[in-house]
Scaffold this motif. Structure first.
Motif, mmCIF file in Angstrom:
data_model
loop_
_atom_site.group_PDB
_atom_site.id
_atom_site.type_symbol
_atom_site.label_atom_id
_atom_site.label_comp_id
_atom_site.label_asym_id
_atom_site.label_seq_id
_atom_site.Cartn_x
_atom_site.Cartn_y
_atom_site.Cartn_z
ATOM 1 N N PHE A 205 0.852 -1.186 0.000
ATOM 2 C CA PHE A 205 0.000 0.000 0.000
ATOM 3 C C PHE A 205 0.891 1.240 0.000
ATOM 4 C CE2 PHE A 205 -1.997 3.500 2.320
ATOM 5 C CZ PHE A 205 -3.154 3.674 1.569
ATOM 6 N N THR A 206 0.444 2.275 -0.747
ATOM 7 C CA THR A 206 1.184 3.534 -0.781
ATOM 8 C C THR A 206 0.208 4.709 -0.780
ATOM 9 O OG1 THR A 206 3.015 2.572 -2.040
ATOM 10 C CG2 THR A 206 2.841 4.962 -2.030
ATOM 11 N N ALA A 207 0.433 5.640 0.125
ATOM 12 C CA ALA A 207 -0.343 6.878 0.167
ATOM 13 C C ALA A 207 0.616 8.058 0.050
ATOM 14 C CB ALA A 207 -1.141 6.985 1.463
ATOM 15 N N GLU A 208 0.319 8.978 -0.851
ATOM 16 C CA GLU A 208 1.115 10.187 -1.046
ATOM 17 C C GLU A 208 0.340 11.359 -0.454
ATOM 18 O OE1 GLU A 208 4.345 12.262 -1.978
ATOM 19 O OE2 GLU A 208 4.199 10.342 -3.043
ATOM 20 N N LEU A 209 0.946 12.032 0.526
ATOM 21 C CA LEU A 209 0.289 13.156 1.197
ATOM 22 C C LEU A 209 1.084 14.426 0.913
ATOM 23 C CD1 LEU A 209 -0.333 11.424 4.658
ATOM 24 C CD2 LEU A 209 -1.715 11.259 2.572
ATOM 25 N N ILE B 265 5.415 12.615 -8.725
ATOM 26 C CA ILE B 265 4.101 12.036 -8.470
ATOM 27 C C ILE B 265 3.497 11.458 -9.741
ATOM 28 C CG2 ILE B 265 1.719 12.637 -7.863
ATOM 29 C CD1 ILE B 265 2.974 14.615 -5.805
ATOM 30 N N LEU B 266 3.578 12.202 -10.843
ATOM 31 C CA LEU B 266 2.989 11.717 -12.096
ATOM 32 C C LEU B 266 3.702 10.472 -12.610
ATOM 33 C CD1 LEU B 266 2.257 15.101 -13.913
ATOM 34 C CD2 LEU B 266 0.620 13.543 -12.832
ATOM 35 N N VAL B 267 5.016 10.396 -12.400
ATOM 36 C CA VAL B 267 5.759 9.198 -12.803
ATOM 37 C C VAL B 267 5.291 7.992 -11.993
ATOM 38 C CG1 VAL B 267 8.026 8.085 -12.741
ATOM 39 C CG2 VAL B 267 7.791 10.379 -13.685
ATOM 40 N N ARG B 268 5.120 8.184 -10.703
ATOM 41 C CA ARG B 268 4.679 7.078 -9.841
ATOM 42 C C ARG B 268 3.252 6.649 -10.176
ATOM 43 N NH1 ARG B 268 5.685 8.329 -3.730
ATOM 44 N NH2 ARG B 268 5.165 6.126 -3.586
ATOM 45 N N ILE B 269 2.404 7.629 -10.498
ATOM 46 C CA ILE B 269 1.036 7.288 -10.885
ATOM 47 C C ILE B 269 1.033 6.528 -12.204
ATOM 48 C CG2 ILE B 269 -1.160 8.276 -11.653
ATOM 49 C CD1 ILE B 269 -0.759 10.477 -9.570
ATOM 50 N N SER B 270 1.823 6.987 -13.164
ATOM 51 C CA SER B 270 1.900 6.315 -14.464
ATOM 52 C C SER B 270 2.383 4.879 -14.315
ATOM 53 C CB SER B 270 2.835 7.075 -15.410
ATOM 54 O OG SER B 270 2.343 8.374 -15.663
ATOM 55 N N ALA B 271 3.253 4.652 -13.329
ATOM 56 C CA ALA B 271 3.791 3.310 -13.091
ATOM 57 C C ALA B 271 2.893 2.480 -12.179
ATOM 58 C CB ALA B 271 5.187 3.415 -12.483
ATOM 59 N N SER C 248 -7.690 13.774 -14.516
ATOM 60 C CA SER C 248 -8.341 12.451 -14.537
ATOM 61 C C SER C 248 -7.486 11.358 -13.895
ATOM 62 C CB SER C 248 -8.691 12.042 -15.972
ATOM 63 O OG SER C 248 -9.529 13.001 -16.568
ATOM 64 N N ILE C 249 -6.780 11.697 -12.829
ATOM 65 C CA ILE C 249 -5.949 10.673 -12.181
ATOM 66 C C ILE C 249 -6.679 9.984 -11.027
ATOM 67 C CG2 ILE C 249 -3.873 11.992 -12.759
ATOM 68 C CD1 ILE C 249 -3.606 12.560 -9.750
ATOM 69 N N ALA D 204 -6.786 6.400 -9.796
ATOM 70 C CA ALA D 204 -7.579 5.581 -10.722
ATOM 71 C C ALA D 204 -6.946 4.229 -11.008
ATOM 72 C CB ALA D 204 -7.807 6.354 -12.017
ATOM 73 N N ASN D 205 -5.624 4.166 -11.127
ATOM 74 C CA ASN D 205 -4.965 2.888 -11.415
ATOM 75 C C ASN D 205 -4.292 2.307 -10.175
ATOM 76 O OD1 ASN D 205 -2.905 4.742 -11.234
ATOM 77 N ND2 ASN D 205 -1.741 3.958 -12.981
#
Length: 255
Positions: free
Chosen positions: A86-90, A143-149, A169-170, A234-235
């Protein structure tokens, strides 16, 4: 016989000199030179053989040893690394003991931290408002790199920053991410944001986030003293645990 490590007196150096001087005088063939070297090597004592070996092969030996150690170290890291559960980014969170917070959630959610990592990341900073500072750009890119991955389950931030991410739309539509009963529990604190469509138009407002003003776990810890919003990415690779995290911070009995 006296043995010394002086470069000019090592067995290998002596043999090199002998080979150099012997070859033009006797015009030895390659095969004869090899035989001569073998004979001389066999006549050396144990210590001379060690010095001869080190003199000829110490650099390749060092390189091979270093390579083997590096490969062993990498293999150990790969084989012993725990998967992330699990990962949460604050973003802009005033949370200083993220490990303790993560352990609390892991215990509540039944995550075995001896087998999986439970990561609460509060290092990202952003000034918001589209200022484009170096810190903003670095945080946004990371953050966007981690979301994309697909490496993030939850993202929380100040409301303005959250809405900026939501328009990209993330976040999941919470009507789809939550069951009807859980959705009803969060409904009083939902944040709606129109999403940018592929043709550049904006959609109807979608419930993508939940205000943290009524989340007792966050409020008691003062994590977002000026208010914040949280959503499910979303992913998300662990959507069930993302929902469990929302229930945890709102202190719902069943998570």
């Amino acid at each position: 016989m006296k043995i010394t490590l002086n470069e000019s007196e090592t067995p290998a150096a002596a043999q090199k000199e002998a080979d150099r001087t012997a070859e033009p005088a006797r015009n030895l063939t390659d095969e004869e030179l090899k035989k001569l070297r073998r004979t001389r090597f066999e006549q050396m004592g144990p210590r001379e053989k060690i010095l001869y070996f080190l003199d000829y092969y110490k650099i390749p030996l060092i390189l091979i040893t270093a390579t083997v150690l590096l490969i062993a170290s990498i293999a150990h890291e790969v084989l012993t690394a725990k998967p992330t559960g699990f990962t949460a980014e604050l973003i802009n969170a005033q949370l200083y003991d993220t490990q303790e917070f993560g352990e609390r959630f892991a215990e509540a959610a039944g995550i075995d931290t001896s087998r999986e990592l439970c990561v609460i990341d509060a290092d990202a900073l952003s000034s918001g408002g589209g200022t484009g500072t170096q810190a903003d750009l670095y945080s946004a890119e990371r953050i966007l790199v981690r979301i994309s991955a697909a490496e993030m389950d939850i993202l929380a931030a100040d409301e303005e920053i959250f809405r900026n991410y939501a328009r990209q739309s993330i976040f999941s539509d919470l009507r789809e991410a939550l069951d009807a009963e859980t959705y009803a529990l969060f409904e009083p604190w939902l944040v709606y944001e129109p999403l940018e469509l592929e043709d550049g138009q904006l959609s109807e407002p979608v419930p993508t986030g939940i205000r943290l003003d009524a989340a007792p776990v966050f409020c008691d810890a003062g994590i977002y003293p000026n208010g914040g919003v949280i959503g499910i990415v979303a992913n998300s690779p662990h959507p069930d645990r993302a929902v469990a995290f929302l229930k945890f911070i709102f202190a719902f009995q069943q998570i």
